[in-house]
Structures are given as C-alpha cells and as structure tokens.
Design a protein around this motif. Structure first.
Motif, PDB file in Angstrom:
ATOM      1  N   TYR A  38       0.825  -1.201   0.000  1.00  0.00           N
ATOM      2  CA  TYR A  38       0.000   0.000   0.000  1.00  0.00           C
ATOM      3  C   TYR A  38       0.868   1.265   0.000  1.00  0.00           C
ATOM      4  N   TYR A  39       0.341   2.301  -0.660  1.00  0.00           N
ATOM      5  CA  TYR A  39       0.921   3.639  -0.546  1.00  0.00           C
ATOM      6  C   TYR A  39       0.342   4.295   0.698  1.00  0.00           C
ATOM      7  N   VAL A  40       1.215   4.758   1.604  1.00  0.00           N
ATOM      8  CA  VAL A  40       0.743   5.397   2.837  1.00  0.00           C
ATOM      9  C   VAL A  40       1.431   6.751   3.051  1.00  0.00           C
ATOM     10  N   GLY A  41       1.944   7.348   1.995  1.00  0.00           N
ATOM     11  CA  GLY A  41       2.687   8.598   2.109  1.00  0.00           C
ATOM     12  C   GLY A  41       1.809   9.827   2.159  1.00  0.00           C
ATOM     13  N   ALA A  42       2.440  10.984   1.959  1.00  0.00           N
ATOM     14  CA  ALA A  42       1.748  12.270   2.082  1.00  0.00           C
ATOM     15  C   ALA A  42       2.087  13.153   0.895  1.00  0.00           C
ATOM     16  N   VAL A  43       1.129  13.990   0.513  1.00  0.00           N
ATOM     17  CA  VAL A  43       1.303  14.930  -0.592  1.00  0.00           C
ATOM     18  C   VAL A  43       1.352  16.341  -0.016  1.00  0.00           C
ATOM     19  N   ASP A  44       2.423  17.048  -0.297  1.00  0.00           N
ATOM     20  CA  ASP A  44       2.592  18.427   0.167  1.00  0.00           C
ATOM     21  C   ASP A  44       2.314  19.357  -1.010  1.00  0.00           C
ATOM     22  N   TRP A  45       1.065  19.763  -1.127  1.00  0.00           N
ATOM     23  CA  TRP A  45       0.637  20.576  -2.265  1.00  0.00           C
ATOM     24  C   TRP A  45       1.219  21.985  -2.237  1.00  0.00           C
ATOM     25  N   ASN A  46       1.692  22.437  -1.095  1.00  0.00           N
ATOM     26  CA  ASN A  46       2.032  23.853  -0.920  1.00  0.00           C
ATOM     27  C   ASN A  46       3.520  24.168  -0.970  1.00  0.00           C
ATOM     28  N   LEU A  47       4.390  23.166  -0.909  1.00  0.00           N
ATOM     29  CA  LEU A  47       5.827  23.445  -0.900  1.00  0.00           C
ATOM     30  C   LEU A  47       6.266  23.997  -2.254  1.00  0.00           C
ATOM     31  N   ARG A  48       6.995  25.108  -2.226  1.00  0.00           N
ATOM     32  CA  ARG A  48       7.437  25.733  -3.467  1.00  0.00           C
ATOM     33  C   ARG A  48       8.959  25.842  -3.582  1.00  0.00           C
ATOM     34  N   ASP A  56      10.519   3.365   4.196  1.00  0.00           N
ATOM     35  CA  ASP A  56      10.722   4.795   4.413  1.00  0.00           C
ATOM     36  C   ASP A  56       9.541   5.415   5.172  1.00  0.00           C
ATOM     37  N   THR A  57       9.777   6.620   5.699  1.00  0.00           N
ATOM     38  CA  THR A  57       8.697   7.354   6.361  1.00  0.00           C
ATOM     39  C   THR A  57       8.437   8.618   5.552  1.00  0.00           C
ATOM     40  N   VAL A  58       8.067   9.702   6.208  1.00  0.00           N
ATOM     41  CA  VAL A  58       7.746  10.953   5.519  1.00  0.00           C
ATOM     42  C   VAL A  58       8.413  12.102   6.266  1.00  0.00           C
ATOM     43  N   LYS A  59       8.225  13.299   5.778  1.00  0.00           N
ATOM     44  CA  LYS A  59       8.721  14.490   6.461  1.00  0.00           C
ATOM     45  C   LYS A  59       7.945  14.679   7.765  1.00  0.00           C
ATOM     46  N   ALA A  60       8.628  15.114   8.815  1.00  0.00           N
ATOM     47  CA  ALA A  60       8.057  15.138  10.165  1.00  0.00           C
ATOM     48  C   ALA A  60       6.684  15.801  10.280  1.00  0.00           C
ATOM     49  N   PRO A  61       6.405  16.945   9.622  1.00  0.00           N
ATOM     50  CA  PRO A  61       5.065  17.546   9.782  1.00  0.00           C
ATOM     51  C   PRO A  61       3.922  16.652   9.307  1.00  0.00           C
ATOM     52  N   PHE A  62       4.237  15.601   8.538  1.00  0.00           N
ATOM     53  CA  PHE A  62       3.207  14.712   8.017  1.00  0.00           C
ATOM     54  C   PHE A  62       3.208  13.359   8.733  1.00  0.00           C
ATOM     55  N   ALA A  63       3.877  13.280   9.888  1.00  0.00           N
ATOM     56  CA  ALA A  63       3.986  12.014  10.605  1.00  0.00           C
ATOM     57  C   ALA A  63       2.622  11.471  11.024  1.00  0.00           C
ATOM     58  N   GLN A  64       1.739  12.349  11.509  1.00  0.00           N
ATOM     59  CA  GLN A  64       0.427  11.870  11.949  1.00  0.00           C
ATOM     60  C   GLN A  64      -0.395  11.347  10.769  1.00  0.00           C
ATOM     61  N   GLU A  65      -0.291  12.023   9.631  1.00  0.00           N
ATOM     62  CA  GLU A  65      -1.001  11.529   8.444  1.00  0.00           C
ATOM     63  C   GLU A  65      -0.489  10.141   8.070  1.00  0.00           C
ATOM     64  N   LEU A  66       0.820   9.937   8.115  1.00  0.00           N
ATOM     65  CA  LEU A  66       1.393   8.623   7.840  1.00  0.00           C
ATOM     66  C   LEU A  66       0.827   7.575   8.789  1.00  0.00           C
ATOM     67  N   LEU A  67       0.834   7.882  10.084  1.00  0.00           N
ATOM     68  CA  LEU A  67       0.338   6.925  11.073  1.00  0.00           C
ATOM     69  C   LEU A  67      -1.158   6.656  10.897  1.00  0.00           C
TER      70      LEU A  67
END
Length: 394
Positions: free
Chosen positions: A11-21, A48-59
């Motif tokens: 499964y894909y369990v990652g996060a999408v950061d739409w706002n990073l520029r 792998d995991t994700v960037k720290a601000p998205f840790a809760q979304e990953l979990l």
C-alpha cells in the motif's frame, strides 16, 4: 483516507505536500510528495517514512490498514529528513520494530535523531524474508548520499527506488498511466538535473542493475509510481547518466543597461540559423532550477553578463555557483557580455564554466558600451559558429 493498493498486501501510505514551493533551492511549483509504502505479509514492513510535519497523516494511513504496533521492520533507504524525520514518531508507536539500513545510514540516523534504535545494517545481496515476499537490498552510495540504497520486493517485483526515478509533482493519482506522461517526464528531467546530475556514473551503474531485475512497479520516494512506462524512464536515466546531448544551446544571461541583452538575442538568432534549438533565459527573471533542467540535455551553454566590479552580475554568479556543484557533463560553453571602461566578466565566466566541467572551446565575445550594427553581426556569427560546434560533437 485514500490508501492506494499497489499490489497484494502493498500500500501507498505517504503524504502529498501541495504547498511546498522550494526544495532546498529547487523550485517546486507543483508541490512534492513524501512517499512511504506498507507491506503486509507474514511480517509487516514499512518502506521509508515521511517528512516530520506529516507524521500523523502517515500513522493514520497505516492505522486504517493495520495497527502500527504490528510493524516488524522499517526500511530506511535514505536518511535525508524528507524521508526519515517521521521515524521517531513511528518508532514511538512501533518500539519493537527493527530498522534496516546501510552502515552510513545507521551513523546518520543516530546523528540526526540521537536515538539508538534496534538497527540491522544491510549490504549488497542481503535478503529479508517477509513470508510470501522477500526484500533484496541494493546499496547505491552517492545516489545521491553515501547511505542511499534501493529495496526490491521479489514476490511482487516492486523496486522501491527512493530518490531515483522520482519527480516533484502533487497529484491525487498515484500511477504514471493515470497522469499526463509529458508532464511526468518533464518533472523527472528537472528532478534529475537539480539533484542527481553530479552522480552520472553512479546513475548508470544503478540503471544497469535495475535492468537486470524483473520489475512490475518502480515506487520512488517522490512523485508517482511507474507501472506502464518503466522502460522509458530507465532509458532516460541511462541517457542522462551518460551525459547524452541533443542539438540544443541554452543561453543564460543578465543585463544592466540592455547591451548584453541585445547581444544575447542576436546570438540566439545565430544559433537558430544553424539549425540548433536555442533557449534564452534572463536570470533576473528565470527560475534557476528550470534553466538547469534545460541544460541537462543541451550540447552547449552560453553565459552572458556585463561587467560589474571587474566580474559578473550577482545573478549570474549564483547560476555559475549552482552549475559548479551540479557539474553538467559532455557540454561545451562560451562567455559573452558588454562592458564600459573595463572588462572582466568574460574571464570570470570562463573560469567558472571550466570549474563546472564545461569545455570552453570558443573564445568569448566582449563588446564595449552599446553594440553597433557591425558588432551585432559579430554576435550572430558568434552564435552560429558555436551552434555548428555543438552539432559537430553529436
């Protein structure tokens, strides 16, 4: 939550950061993703995991599939914080999990997070038995950090490629054939040019290893998952890694009072008249990472600047410093620009081109004050001659 199933038990369990520029100096107008993958077999494994601000979304995504406390293994393919900084949060929920990584990775994780987890150092050819599937580990040092590795899931034939084959693009569709291929290849080229270009030799070795494996999916840590166009993206990496060039010249310049800009436009006309594609960028207005993307496959690079304090304009100095780090291979270059009472920018540019690994095979062109008609003709001839040299090298 929309957890995407890649294959049976994967499964894909990652996060999408739409706002990073901005990704450490690399512009990302389409945002980025931090991809993480969960394998549920007889053993449970997180890739792998994700960037720290998205840790809760990953979990939260993991929790919809399985209790995070049941994770047996966490694979750290690369320790850069966009892939690993959620590791402490995941380990807090799965303290019994074993962390598999390279020796450089173990040292880096301890230094980053001051935690001595239950580490298992892996090397080339090591295999982790998950039950129905096995994971094979392929270290690829300096692609693009010393700790980097790929992980290959044998049963489902999935390559978890970390920073290789990635792109910075946000989308609700996880697979290549669900998106516009031209956009994906554009972003893959930009990604390669700005991150992996200095490591061409290692890229070729990695691509050769990948070609030996039966692969149904390539699952990178940024962007989409490749399932239909795997031969195309692997071939691109082999070409980019070998420095394959096309009949294209990138002209990057900046101008103070307009004279260098007039030169640049005439040089561009000369390039085009020779049958070579020209790309023109004014660096006070252009995005540096976009310019470098165009340089990746270009056979030639022309850099223009007026003289300021015996050197080049700061905008051009920034580009040249960036290029020096990326070291574009297999290219020729030259300098041009206007000056007033004293020159100097041409010499500075030529020195920087050489230090970036670009061959300076044509004398530069410097003009005093404002170019007249005869001097503009010289600019046209300069571009035409340069373009012919590019064609002769292809």
């Amino acid at each position: 939550m929309n957890n995407v199933r890649l294959a049976e038990g994967v499964y894909y369990v990652g996060a999408v950061d739409w706002n990073l520029r901005d990704f450490h100096g690399y512009t990302t107008p389409r945002g980025v993703t931090y991809n993480s993958y969960l394998i549920v077999d007889e053993k449970v494994c997180l890739i792998d995991t994700v960037k720290a601000p998205f840790a809760q979304e990953l979990l939260d995504r993991i929790s919809q599939i399985i209790d995070p406390a049941k994770i047996d293994y966490i694979i750290t393919n690369h320790i850069e914080p966009d892939h690993s900084s959620a590791l402490p949060a995941v380990m807090a929920r799965a303290p019994q999990a074993k962390v598999l990584l390279t020796e450089h990775g173990r040292t880096g994780i301890i230094k980053h997070y001051q935690q001595n987890y239950d580490f298992q150092v892996v090397k080339e050819g090591d295999v982790l038995d998950l039950g129905r599937n096995k994971l094979q580990f392929v270290p690829v040092p300096m692609l693009h950090w010393p700790d980097s590795m790929l992980s290959y899931l044998t049963g489902e034939q999935i390559l978890f490629s970390n920073d290789a084959f990635g792109q910075h693009i946000s989308t609700t569709k996880r697979f290549d054939d669900e998106n516009e291929l031209s956009e994906l290849l554009y972003e893959a080229e930009k990604y390669y040019a700005n991150i992996l270009m200095p490591f061409g030799k290692m890229v070729v070795k990695a691509a050769d290893k990948v070609k030996e494996l039966p692969i149904r999916l390539i699952a990178p840590s940024h962007g989409i998952v490749w399932r239909k166009h795997i031969p195309e993206i692997v071939a691109k990496y082999q070409d980019w890694g070998r420095g394959k060039a096309v009949s294209k010249v990138v002209i990057a310049y900046d101008s103070m009072w307009g004279s260098t800009e007039r030169m640049a436009r005439q040089i561009l006309d000369g390039v085009a008249a020779a049958g070579v594609t020209g790309k023109l960028y004014k660096m006070s207005m252009a995005e540096r990472s976009e310019v470098v993307r165009d340089m990746l496959e270009a056979g030639g690079i022309l850099i223009g600047s007026p003289t300021l304090n015996n050197g080049m304009l700061p905008t051009m100095g920034a580009l040249m410093t960036y290029m020096k780090g990326l070291r574009p291979s297999g290219k020729i270059g030259a300098a041009f620009g206007a000056y007033g009472w004293g020159g100097g920018s041409q010499n500075s540019i030529e020195e920087m081109l050489k230090s970036a690994g670009v061959a300076v095979e044509q004398p530069g062109l410097s003009l005093k004050w404002v170019p007249d008609v005869e001097e503009l003709d010289k600019c046209f001839a300069f571009g035409h001659e340069f373009a012919k040299k590019v064609l002769a090298r292809l």
